[in-house]
Design an enzyme around this catalytic site. Structure first.
Site, PDB file in Angstrom:
ATOM      1  N   GLU A 172      64.216  34.483  80.054  1.00  0.00           N
ATOM      2  CA  GLU A 172      63.383  34.694  81.020  1.00  0.00           C
ATOM      3  C   GLU A 172      62.474  33.254  81.050  1.00  0.00           C
ATOM      4  O   GLU A 172      61.665  32.985  80.493  1.00  0.00           O
ATOM      5  CB  GLU A 172      62.550  35.761  80.818  1.00  0.00           C
ATOM      6  CG  GLU A 172      61.746  35.986  82.342  1.00  0.00           C
ATOM      7  CD  GLU A 172      60.626  37.227  82.029  1.00  0.00           C
ATOM      8  OE1 GLU A 172      59.820  36.970  81.353  1.00  0.00           O
ATOM      9  OE2 GLU A 172      60.581  38.127  82.593  1.00  0.00           O
ATOM     10  N   ASP A 184      49.319  36.993  84.232  1.00  0.00           N
ATOM     11  CA  ASP A 184      49.480  36.280  83.242  1.00  0.00           C
ATOM     12  C   ASP A 184      47.995  36.255  82.471  1.00  0.00           C
ATOM     13  O   ASP A 184      47.043  35.785  83.200  1.00  0.00           O
ATOM     14  CB  ASP A 184      49.992  34.881  83.191  1.00  0.00           C
ATOM     15  CG  ASP A 184      51.495  34.946  83.604  1.00  0.00           C
ATOM     16  OD1 ASP A 184      52.317  35.610  82.808  1.00  0.00           O
ATOM     17  OD2 ASP A 184      51.857  34.129  84.387  1.00  0.00           O
ATOM     18  N   TYR A 193      62.432  45.623  84.221  1.00  0.00           N
ATOM     19  CA  TYR A 193      61.450  45.227  83.329  1.00  0.00           C
ATOM     20  C   TYR A 193      60.176  46.176  83.330  1.00  0.00           C
ATOM     21  O   TYR A 193      59.614  46.253  83.940  1.00  0.00           O
ATOM     22  CB  TYR A 193      60.970  44.058  83.827  1.00  0.00           C
ATOM     23  CG  TYR A 193      59.902  43.172  82.874  1.00  0.00           C
ATOM     24  CD1 TYR A 193      58.750  43.902  82.243  1.00  0.00           C
ATOM     25  CD2 TYR A 193      59.910  41.773  82.877  1.00  0.00           C
ATOM     26  CE1 TYR A 193      58.135  42.942  81.318  1.00  0.00           C
ATOM     27  CE2 TYR A 193      59.100  41.208  82.237  1.00  0.00           C
ATOM     28  CZ  TYR A 193      57.966  41.708  81.267  1.00  0.00           C
ATOM     29  OH  TYR A 193      57.259  41.131  80.464  1.00  0.00           O
TER      30      TYR A 193
END
Length: 280
Positions: A50, A61, A176
């Protein structure tokens, strides 16, 4: 589903293994060093990749991966340079599934159809836009599939039935599933309790194989993910932290790897341990 993902999951299932999928920021800290880092990780046993494309406002993030965005951008990374780097990785590893994690502003600026076409031509198999929830993802999913790219959507840990059904319906390649809510990173204590419930909630809608991410930073976390029924685990911040520890020159100066041999040795050991934990 991409043939590469299909072949990978079939091979691993027959071998009694799960997938170990590392996340790496492209061009961190530079394009050439990034290619060397990624090659080391793949050769050490990664089952798929990824890859991130650097972006100025990576809201999903945590601090570790945010710094990797900054290092890459400070080093002059561009989307075009990332596309060229993907092409080099694809040429070196023709059978390796390559997934992308890219913020939606990149797709918007380049034009959605062109965006997916460019990444398909470079050799990417899938694209996850972390800031696009499945309820807003139809236009992206349709453009992705038209270009031959698997669209990937996130299944939140506490998602309701409508969201999970949408994720299962729209996602190709893999789903995911996140082990906990929040942003990426090992800055928060990793938690892998309750993973069986997370996986069961996603798989009951008969979607693509489930990969677990967020907080997967040690072999025992990978083992917990596999034991919970996931097809594999994604690790990002732990690898990024290793790269960061061997890199000098944070913002505003571009970073450079201080000792590539030492970095490679640590990455090889980490990937080998994480991969070994996928054996059922």
């Amino acid at each position: 589903m991409s043939d590469r993902y299909r072949r990978l999951f079939a091979r691993l299932d027959a071998a009694g293994e799960g997938a170990f999928v590392p996340f790496v920021m492209l061009a961190d800290p530079s394009v050439e060093e990034s290619f060397e880092i990624i090659s080391t990780i793949v050769d050490a046993g990664a089952d798929a990749l990824e890859l991130g494309v650097p972006f100025s406002d990576p809201i999903a993030d945590g601090p570790t991966i945010q710094r990797s965005h900054i290092r890459a951008l400070d080093g002059g990374a561009t989307v075009s340079a990332c596309l060229e780097l993907i092409s080099r990785i694809r040429q070196a590893y023709p059978d390796l599934p390559i997934g992308m994690l890219i913020y939606s502003n990149v797709a918007y600026v380049r034009g959605v159809e062109k965006f997916y076409r460019e990444f398909a031509e470079a050799g990417a198999d899938s694209i996850l836009l972390p800031d696009v929830p499945v309820r807003e993802g139809q236009v992206y999913a349709e453009a992705a599939e038209a270009a031959g790219i698997d669209p990937i959507f996130i299944a939140p840990a506490q998602a309701g039935e409508d969201t999970l059904r949408g994720v299962a319906t729209r996602s190709r390649g893999y789903i995911y599933a996140i082990s906990r809510d929040g942003v990426t990173g090992t800055e928060r204590s990793s938690q892998t309790t309750g993973l069986s419930e997370v996986v069961a909630n996603v798989t009951r809608f008969d979607g693509a194989p489930v990969l677990l991410g967020f907080g997967i930073s040690a072999p025992e976390h990978v083992r917990d993910a596999i034991d919970a029924g996931a097809a594999g685990a994604i690790t990002g911040s732990a690898i990024t932290a290793i790269i960061s520890a061997h890199t000098e020159g944070e913002h505003p100066n571009p970073g450079r790897v201080t000792d590539m041999a030492a970095l490679k040795a640590q990455l090889r050991a980490f990937v080998a341990d994480m991969k070994a934990a996928t054996i059922r």
